[in-house]
Design a protein around this motif. Structure first.
Motif, PDB file in Angstrom:
ATOM      1  N   ASN A 164      41.398  38.421  55.039  1.00  0.00           N
ATOM      2  CA  ASN A 164      42.481  37.459  55.722  1.00  0.00           C
ATOM      3  C   ASN A 164      43.399  38.378  56.545  1.00  0.00           C
ATOM      4  O   ASN A 164      43.609  39.661  56.281  1.00  0.00           O
ATOM      5  CB  ASN A 164      43.455  37.196  54.179  1.00  0.00           C
ATOM      6  CG  ASN A 164      44.793  36.419  54.401  1.00  0.00           C
ATOM      7  OD1 ASN A 164      45.771  37.049  54.876  1.00  0.00           O
ATOM      8  ND2 ASN A 164      44.438  35.280  54.268  1.00  0.00           N
ATOM      9  N   ASN A 168      49.182  37.308  58.941  1.00  0.00           N
ATOM     10  CA  ASN A 168      49.463  35.998  58.798  1.00  0.00           C
ATOM     11  C   ASN A 168      50.872  35.682  58.262  1.00  0.00           C
ATOM     12  O   ASN A 168      51.424  36.618  57.568  1.00  0.00           O
ATOM     13  CB  ASN A 168      48.644  35.436  57.540  1.00  0.00           C
ATOM     14  CG  ASN A 168      47.353  34.830  58.276  1.00  0.00           C
ATOM     15  OD1 ASN A 168      46.936  34.352  59.357  1.00  0.00           O
ATOM     16  ND2 ASN A 168      46.449  35.436  57.588  1.00  0.00           N
ATOM     17  N   GLY A 424      45.689  32.448  50.478  1.00  0.00           N
ATOM     18  CA  GLY A 424      46.171  32.979  51.517  1.00  0.00           C
ATOM     19  C   GLY A 424      47.607  33.241  51.475  1.00  0.00           C
ATOM     20  O   GLY A 424      48.193  33.089  50.337  1.00  0.00           O
ATOM     21  N   LYS A 425      48.261  33.571  52.670  1.00  0.00           N
ATOM     22  CA  LYS A 425      49.733  33.780  52.839  1.00  0.00           C
ATOM     23  C   LYS A 425      50.575  32.743  52.966  1.00  0.00           C
ATOM     24  O   LYS A 425      51.707  32.602  52.683  1.00  0.00           O
ATOM     25  CB  LYS A 425      49.912  34.877  53.781  1.00  0.00           C
ATOM     26  CG  LYS A 425      49.267  36.436  53.460  1.00  0.00           C
ATOM     27  CD  LYS A 425      49.547  37.088  54.506  1.00  0.00           C
ATOM     28  CE  LYS A 425      48.934  38.600  54.034  1.00  0.00           C
ATOM     29  NZ  LYS A 425      48.891  39.794  55.001  1.00  0.00           N
ATOM     30  N   ASP A 429      45.719  29.778  57.499  1.00  0.00           N
ATOM     31  CA  ASP A 429      45.652  31.391  57.435  1.00  0.00           C
ATOM     32  C   ASP A 429      44.678  31.621  58.537  1.00  0.00           C
ATOM     33  O   ASP A 429      43.566  30.633  58.541  1.00  0.00           O
ATOM     34  CB  ASP A 429      45.752  32.040  56.400  1.00  0.00           C
ATOM     35  CG  ASP A 429      46.955  32.577  55.594  1.00  0.00           C
ATOM     36  OD1 ASP A 429      47.780  31.787  55.780  1.00  0.00           O
ATOM     37  OD2 ASP A 429      46.684  33.136  54.653  1.00  0.00           O
TER      38      ASP A 429
END
Length: 450
Positions: A164, A168, A424-425, A429
């Motif tokens: 990831n 982000n 994810g953030k 992402d």
């Protein structure tokens, strides 16, 4: 006698007034809730038509607590799907498909929501139901076949390493493109938003273009920064491509140019393609492409390595589905008429985010070719005379959610893509990927030979 008459008349008038008041109160009890409910429904429908889905969700929920409304039920399910609340979408579509006389597309949407939640066996049944109702749409059969062969999409998972992207944001970050020693991507992180405007679809800031440096291996090298110059406006900018000589940038923007916005017949602001020359410290000669239109959208550009063909998507009339992939040939300062890539690539669904690699392969996202669910990323060779069937990249590049916007390094050993998968953030992402075993086979699912 006069006083008696006056008092009697006053008494009668008082009784009449009291009777009228009671009748009016009863009428209020009868009609006010209905009128209020209709007002809420109208507000909900308006929000839905304006693509203000968070507002529409709240209002449709309020309507459905009071009374049954089939259209409101369907639209609420659509709102959940379009805002990527897949659990709520599956639960609401389950109520919708139990109704009589509903549009068959709801069976497909329900199956998609079930896939998003990993319920492949149940999803297969609803894809088959959709295929039976709409035999002319190949998506039902293709996705039913994908559900039956879901394990095939995981056969090469161990040879990929995903990361990831560490920068982000809590909003949407997606659509990377190579530029010099880094990448440009679209983000709703709002660092360039002075006014604090929000996009009503998802209640996020409008998208802008950002640049982030990366190492030769593609690993992040520093924080993203807002692109300077005049590329970013107060509306959306995202989905870009830069030619190999780093001289021209093509990007997607809302229909907004020189401080004026354009709308279609319904008042909708569509997407247009613009391009500019790269200059020292910024950009110059910003202009639109000749196949832009107020009546439909064009976007998600990808220039081929030779700088000859520009690939992009559009929902212009004459296509095969929602958004199709087209290409136009550049000759000096002129462009050919857009050419649809045809039914091998384009489907009744949506094809998006093309990318052309140096080896001549086209990478793109589709929700109409089968796969793990939502948008999946595919690759296809583009020889001069024929287009071979697209190949699904499989897991872990693809997931049960939306996966799109892949770019690959020239040596094909690493790259980036976008996804709204869990973990994810933010919403969408960016992910960095490395290929640990070059030359892997992608997933091919064929209904007849498997």
């Amino acid at each position: 006698m006069v006083n008696s008459f006056i008092n009697k008349k006053s008494s009668i008038n008082a009784e009449k007034w009291l009777l009228k008041s009671c009748i009016f109160a009863v009428l209020l009890l009868i009609f006010t809730p209905t009128s209020a409910q209709n007002a809420v429904l109208k507000r909900a429908d308006r929000a839905y038509q304006d693509l203000a889905f968070p507002d529409a969700i709240r209002l449709y929920q309020k309507v459905l607590k009071k009374k049954f409304n089939k259209t409101a039920m369907i639209r609420l399910a659509n709102c959940y799907r379009l805002t990527h609340n897949y659990k709520a979408a599956a639960a609401q579509y389950a109520k919708v498909v139990a109704l009589n006389q509903i549009p068959p597309i709801n069976y497909f949407n329900y199956a998609q929501a079930l896939m998003n939640n990993g319920a492949y066996q149940e999803a297969e049944q609803w894809y088959q139901r959709y295929a039976k109702e709409k035999p002319g749409d190949p998506r039902g059969a293709k996705f039913a076949e994908s559900c039956r062969n879901i394990e095939a999409f995981y056969q090469d998972s161990a040879w990929f390493q995903l990361q990831n992207y560490p920068y982000n944001s809590s909003e949407d970050d997606f659509g990377p493109a190579w530029f010099k020693n880094g990448i440009i991507f679209g983000s709703a992180r709002g660092e360039g938003d002075i006014i604090g405007s929000r996009y009503q679809w998802n209640d996020q800031p409008f998208l802008d273009l950002y640049f982030a440096p990366v190492e030769p291996s593609g690993q992040p090298l520093g924080r993203p920064r807002l692109l300077n110059g005049k590329l970013n406006s107060r509306f959306h900018e995202a989905g870009c491509t830069v030619d190999e000589k780093n001289r021209l940038i093509y990007f997607t923007r809302n229909n907004y140019f020189h401080g004026k916005k354009g709308v279609d017949a319904s008042g909708m602001i569509n997407l247009k393609l613009f391009y500019a020359e790269v200059s020292v410290g910024g950009w110059k000669n910003l202009r639109g492409l000749p196949f832009n239109s107020d009546a439909y959208s064009v976007g998600h550009p990808a220039i081929d390595p030779a700088g000859e063909f520009l690939y992009f998507i559009s929902d212009m009339p004459g296509g095969f589905g929602g958004t199709d992939i087209y290409r136009a040939r550049r000759s000096g300062n002129s462009w050919s008429q857009p050419e649809n890539l045809g039914p091998v690539i384009n489907t009744p669904g949506n094809e998006m985010f093309p990318f052309i690699h140096r080896n001549g392969r086209l990478f793109f996202a589709s929700d109409g070719l089968g796969g793990l669910g939502g948008l999946d990323i595919f690759q296809v060779s583009l020889p001069a005379k024929a287009i071979t069937p697209p190949i699904n990249l499989g897991s872990p590049i693809n997931s049960a959610f939306d996966d799109f916007g892949l770019i690959k390094s020239s040596d094909q050993l690493y790259g980036f893509f976008s996804s709204n998968r869990p973990g994810g953030k933010g919403g969408d992402d960016l992910y960095h990927f490395s290929i640990l075993q070059p030359g892997l086979k992608a997933v091919v699912i064929d209904q007849e030979t498997q």
